[in-house]
Scaffold this active site. Structure first.
Site, PDB file in Angstrom:
ATOM      1  N   HIS A 264      26.539  55.528  35.856  1.00 36.61           N
ATOM      2  CA  HIS A 264      25.320  55.423  35.041  1.00 36.61           C
ATOM      3  C   HIS A 264      25.595  55.904  33.612  1.00 36.61           C
ATOM      4  O   HIS A 264      25.285  55.202  32.634  1.00 36.61           O
ATOM      5  CB  HIS A 264      24.215  56.265  35.681  1.00 36.61           C
ATOM      6  CG  HIS A 264      22.927  56.282  34.924  1.00 36.61           C
ATOM      7  ND1 HIS A 264      21.854  55.485  35.258  1.00 36.61           N
ATOM      8  CD2 HIS A 264      22.516  57.006  33.842  1.00 36.61           C
ATOM      9  CE1 HIS A 264      20.851  55.706  34.418  1.00 36.61           C
ATOM     10  NE2 HIS A 264      21.228  56.628  33.549  1.00 36.61           N
ATOM     11  N   GLU A 265      26.181  57.090  33.505  1.00 34.14           N
ATOM     12  CA  GLU A 265      26.441  57.637  32.170  1.00 34.14           C
ATOM     13  C   GLU A 265      27.511  56.832  31.430  1.00 34.14           C
ATOM     14  O   GLU A 265      27.486  56.748  30.201  1.00 34.14           O
ATOM     15  CB  GLU A 265      26.855  59.113  32.275  1.00 34.14           C
ATOM     16  CG  GLU A 265      25.810  60.031  32.891  1.00 34.14           C
ATOM     17  CD  GLU A 265      24.447  59.968  32.209  1.00 34.14           C
ATOM     18  OE1 GLU A 265      24.394  59.673  30.998  1.00 34.14           O
ATOM     19  OE2 GLU A 265      23.427  60.206  32.890  1.00 34.14           O
ATOM     20  N   GLU A 294      18.874  52.648  28.261  1.00 36.44           N
ATOM     21  CA  GLU A 294      18.777  52.746  29.720  1.00 36.44           C
ATOM     22  C   GLU A 294      19.146  51.429  30.390  1.00 36.44           C
ATOM     23  O   GLU A 294      19.641  51.416  31.524  1.00 36.44           O
ATOM     24  CB  GLU A 294      17.382  53.199  30.134  1.00 36.44           C
ATOM     25  CG  GLU A 294      17.014  54.611  29.700  1.00 36.44           C
ATOM     26  CD  GLU A 294      17.957  55.678  30.242  1.00 36.44           C
ATOM     27  OE1 GLU A 294      18.676  55.410  31.219  1.00 36.44           O
ATOM     28  OE2 GLU A 294      17.986  56.775  29.660  1.00 36.44           O
TER      29      GLU A 294
END
Length: 496
Positions: A264-265, A294
């Protein structure tokens, strides 16, 4: 052009201060000992005031007017840069230096209290530190609302998503709200008919988890000459495009959580590293907003790394790294683990089907707190009631409830809805990427993410803030932000 160039020089200096604040914030969360909090609070408060003073210099009004008069001589990037400069200026001039300093000190203090309060499930301690943050955030919202002619919440939302408005969010969330309950029931029913998930038995050494995360980051295209991975209480991405700092957290009995956190990061980090180099240190060279930010993290984590092609490629790698044997480590079982639908307590560990409910709850609660309709002391009960209503989950303690996220401690009210808006944008972008570039899915299946990264660099990362979010999405996908692609993605993955 002379006035415009002078503005570029001023904003280059402001960008340097922003970068310093970002690095200090990363260090605060990842490296700084608790005893350094007092000194760090002073450093960040002073730098915040310096930045604010540079942004609110009375001479800027005349400079902007002169630059606007020269706009015919500017190219598209320069005109967009001038627009973004003025946007930052308007946000800054709405607040007094005294309020900026007070907010910086209050949020710094609250974050340090939150760290211990979360660990101890001590809401009372958190509430005492959070009340000043909420009061000051409400004061800032009122000042910006008056300056921009917006409501309180929209004035704060605009900090995270330029042009974002609650009215549009309400419509999109209402569409999801009518779709998800029935869909979740169908997905759970289908899941119940599938073979039972076989557990992956640990413990899993932290160093091995880290090595796997680093390998996948490299495969995805992360440039380690300009970034690093560390550990923090709450995973995040910070730093600057030329020095991106990622963090995750590890659990000995479940490597899947930290791994997906890293992925995700990494999506966030790839966006930062891919921003246009020619416009570094200028507002137009920054990420457009948190919806697109996002979208990049969720495109990597949810769209790509829970998909069949990625798991077919990654399964042998995971088996070898962790010494996994047997049916639990086969691709089919790993796929069931990574696509399991399960209403649960923790947002960052939630599956993509139930995740929007976590965001909708926070969106409603922060609106109520900002409006003064929900007292801080009543937050735990409101949270617990919401979790029961939206997800059918009972919250055992505040650590796993309203203390789980760092956002409110840092005054980031208006951020949460961008997660689910980002999920919608991610589905929309990945569908368009697959349609336009046939090499993407076969590449992922071989561990070659270059076709996908090239498409993202051209259509998202390299655009910086040249376009608005909807303009970028229209250019890349043919449509403004909507829920259709997200719903189609969920149906294809969980019901087909």
């Amino acid at each position: 052009m002379k006035t415009y160039k002078a503005l570029e020089q001023r904003f280059r200096r402001i960008a340097a201060v922003n970068g310093a604040l970002a690095m200090l914030g990363w260090d605060q969360s990842a490296m700084m000992p608790d005893g350094g909090a007092g000194a760090r609070s002073e450093q960040m408060a002073v730098l915040s005031v310096v930045r604010h003073e540079w942004l609110t210099d009375p001479a800027l009004a005349d400079d902007f007017a002169a630059a606007e008069a020269q706009a015919a001589w500017l190219n598209d990037w320069q005109r967009a840069n001038l627009r973004e400069m003025q946007r930052q200026w308007r946000h800054a001039t709405a607040l007094t230096p005294k309020l900026v300093e007070a907010r910086s000190r209050a949020t710094m203090a609250c974050e340090m209290v939150w760290r211990k309060a979360r660990k101890d499930s001590d809401f009372k301690a958190f509430a005492k530190a959070f009340q000043p943050v909420l009061d000051l955030t409400r004061e800032a919202a009122d000042a910006k609302a008056a300056a921009f002619g917006l409501g309180r919440y929209d004035a704060l939302l605009d900090e995270y998503e330029p042009g974002g408005r609650a009215e549009k969010i309400d419509g999109l969330f209402a569409e999801l709200g009518s779709f998800l309950p029935g869909f979740i029931d169908k997905a759970l029913a289908k899941q119940a008919k599938a073979p039972a998930i076989l557990p992956l038995e640990g413990p899993f050494a932290t160093e091995t988890q880290r090595e796997v995360g680093l390998r996948l980051m490299k495969a995805l295209g992360f440039d380690f000459r300009h970034g690093r991975l560390d550990v923090s209480l709450h995973p995040f991405t910070g730093g600057v495009p030329d020095d991106v700092r990622l963090t995750t957290r590890y659990e000995a009995d479940d490597f899947t959580k930290s791994l997906m956190g890293v992925l995700h990061e990494t999506g966030h980090a790839l966006y930062e590293q891919g921003l246009p180099k020619a416009w570094r240190e200028q507002p137009v060279g920054e990420a457009r907003g948190m919806v697109l930010h996002e979208s990049q993290s969720l495109l990597v984590e949810m769209q790509v790394c829970r998909g069949d092609e990625f798991l077919d490629w990654a399964a042998p790698l995971l088996r070898k790294a962790f010494g996994g044997r047997g049916a639990a480590w086969e691709e089919a079982n790993l796929r069931r683990i990574y696509t399991r639908v399960r209403p649960d307590l923790i947002r960052v560990d939630a599956d993509e089907v139930t995740y929007p409910a976590h965001v909708i709850l926070r969106y409603r609660l922060e609106q109520a707190m900002l409006a003064g309709d929900l007292a801080v002391g009543d937050l735990p009960d409101a949270w617990n009631d919401g979790m029961l209503t939206l997800l059918g989950v009972e919250v055992p303690d505040d650590r796993q409830g309203c203390l789980q996220d760092i956002h409110w401690a840092t005054g980031s009210i208006g951020y949460f809805p961008t997660y689910t808006l980002g999920a919608m944008a991610a589905a929309q972008l990945f569908a368009a990427a697959r349609a336009q570039e046939s090499a993407i899915l076969p590449g992922i299946g071989k561990g070659d993410f270059r076709p996908l990264l090239r498409w993202l660099r051209a259509n998202v990362h390299g655009q910086g803030s040249l376009l608005t979010t909807d303009e970028l999405l229209k250019a890349a996908t043919g449509k403004p932000l909507g829920a259709a692609a997200f719903k189609a993605h969920l149906k294809a993955r969980y019901l087909s």
